[in-house]
Write a protein that holds these residues in place. Structure first.
Motif, PDB file in Angstrom:
ATOM      1  N   GLU A  74      -2.004  30.948  45.613  1.00  0.00           N
ATOM      2  CA  GLU A  74      -1.614  32.325  45.904  1.00  0.00           C
ATOM      3  C   GLU A  74      -2.813  33.259  45.713  1.00  0.00           C
ATOM      4  O   GLU A  74      -3.942  32.815  45.547  1.00  0.00           O
ATOM      5  CB  GLU A  74      -0.445  32.731  45.002  1.00  0.00           C
ATOM      6  N   PHE A  75      -2.559  34.559  45.728  1.00  0.00           N
ATOM      7  CA  PHE A  75      -3.632  35.515  45.482  1.00  0.00           C
ATOM      8  C   PHE A  75      -4.164  35.346  44.058  1.00  0.00           C
ATOM      9  O   PHE A  75      -3.387  35.165  43.121  1.00  0.00           O
ATOM     10  CB  PHE A  75      -3.128  36.955  45.642  1.00  0.00           C
ATOM     11  N   VAL A 100      -2.289  35.030  52.341  1.00  0.00           N
ATOM     12  CA  VAL A 100      -3.273  34.993  51.259  1.00  0.00           C
ATOM     13  C   VAL A 100      -4.684  35.068  51.819  1.00  0.00           C
ATOM     14  O   VAL A 100      -5.557  35.731  51.244  1.00  0.00           O
ATOM     15  CB  VAL A 100      -3.092  33.722  50.393  1.00  0.00           C
TER      16      VAL A 100
END
Length: 385
Positions: free
Chosen positions: A223-224, A331
């Motif tokens: 993810e980020f 993302v």
């Protein structure tokens, strides 16, 4: 059966098949470790990649019927490349950590453990063995520490007198009653260099790590990356060696015993911009043999974008714009937007404004806003006397 003699024969054989260090311990429960793991869980310091059942991580009897001992092995890996490639303007490079150089260590250690098991069963056909490397239930470091391979350092790595902490670990549970080896005394003393060197403060104290803050863990997520860690990552594509390179016990340690661990500098220190265009097939062909490929190309590509921002590589603006406009993964688009803000320039600002008008994903829109805000703040800083 003379188990002391068999132990000597196993030790001698291990040296002939490329095992650099071997130790033996009992198959009793790891009671002290259990308390540490429960505390890690309470504090939210786990990575999430671990075996979720703590009982299985500390009790060999849950993994094999009537275990009597555990054999721990260590293989030394190189700390320096034989050849070097240089990162330079317009051709910036990322970096895989040392533990991901060469062939995936899971493959290497499993092959050694299989040979060891075959040797034991040749001598003892009724022997029962269960081998594991990293992804098994037991904690490799805890087994190695109790088996006398090395001591558990403040950087949460096993440190050996011979090879420092540059070792891969694996173990084998057996139903054979081998005499245990003596654990090694802790030699870290008052040294805190690894704790001081950790870029994110993940080493809470000696021997305790908050995996959620560890760059080695963060580079493997999909993810980020949280804002506070992005600039700390630098040009790391997978893993982090800061706590190891800072360790005095690792000074001068660089062993090239195993040909399959040899680093290809173009693979483990690759050019960043080409990484953004990798297909799944090309990623597997180029990086599939590395342990650092286990999470697929997404984390590596996201980290490459962060690295380009780290270098403020203006030559990468075109490539990042392409990701921002064309990549189907939020993302990637969002991280590219943030990177464009870090690099700055009129072209990057124009593209971010255009993307803001078209983007529909809320997380990506937030990153675009961050990128534009970074640009504004940088302009104010330059304007201030």
């Amino acid at each position: 059966m003379n188990y002391d003699q068999l132990k000597k024969e196993i030790i001698a054989y291990s040296k002939t098949i490329g095992i650099d260090k071997i130790g033996f311990t009992t198959a009793s429960t790891f009671d002290e470790l259990k308390n540490r793991l429960l505390r890690q869980q309470e504090l939210g310091y786990q990575s999430g990649f671990e075996e979720p059942d703590i009982e299985k991580r500390v009790n060999p009897a849950l993994l094999m019927n009537q275990p009597r001992s555990i054999i721990s092995i260590a293989l030394a890996y190189p700390a320096k490349m034989g050849e070097r490639v240089v990162s330079k303007k317009g051709e910036r490079r990322g970096l895989f950590c040392r533990a991901s150089w060469g062939l995936d260590y899971h493959v290497i250690l499993r092959e050694r453990l299989q040979k060891l098991e075959d040797f034991i069963k040749e001598k003892m056909p009724d022997a029962n063995c269960k081998a594991m490397v990293d992804t098994g239930e037991l904690v490799d470091r805890a087994v190695a520490e109790r088996a006398g391979i090395g001591w558990s350092g403040k950087n949460c790595s096993i440190i050996t007198p011979e090879f420092g902490s540059y070792v891969y670990l694996g173990e084998m549970i057996t139903n054979l009653p081998f005499a245990p080896d003596k654990p090694m005394e802790d030699r870290c003393g008052d040294c805190n260099k690894c704790i001081e060197a950790c870029p994110t403060g993940a080493l809470v104290r000696g021997g305790q790590i908050n995996a959620q803050r560890c760059i080695a863990f963060l580079t493997q997520t999909k993810e980020f990356i949280p804002d506070e860690f992005r600039e700390k990552i630098g040009n790391r594509l997978y893993g982090c060696d800061s706590c190891q390179t800072a360790c005095p016990e690792n000074k001068g340690k660089n062993y090239h015993f195993h040909e399959e661990m040899k680093a290809d500098p173009e693979v483990v220190k690759p050019l960043l911009k080409p990484l953004l265009y990798l297909s799944n097939r090309s990623f597997k062909e180029n990086f599939g043999r590395l342990s650092g490929s286990w999470r697929g190309k997404k984390p590596i590509q996201r980290n490459a974008i962060i690295a380009l921002a780290h270098f403020k590589d203006e030559t990468a603006v075109k490539d990042l714009v392409s990701v921002l406009k064309e990549d189907a993964r939020p993302v990637m688009r969002g991280t590219a937007a943030w990177a464009l803000g870090k690099i700055g320039g009129d072209k990057a600002e124009q593209e971010l404004l255009e993307a803001m008008a078209k983007e529909t994903d809320s997380a990506v829109l937030l990153e675009i806003e961050k990128g534009l805000r970074i640009m504004i703040n940088n302009k104010k800083t330059k304007a201030d006397p």
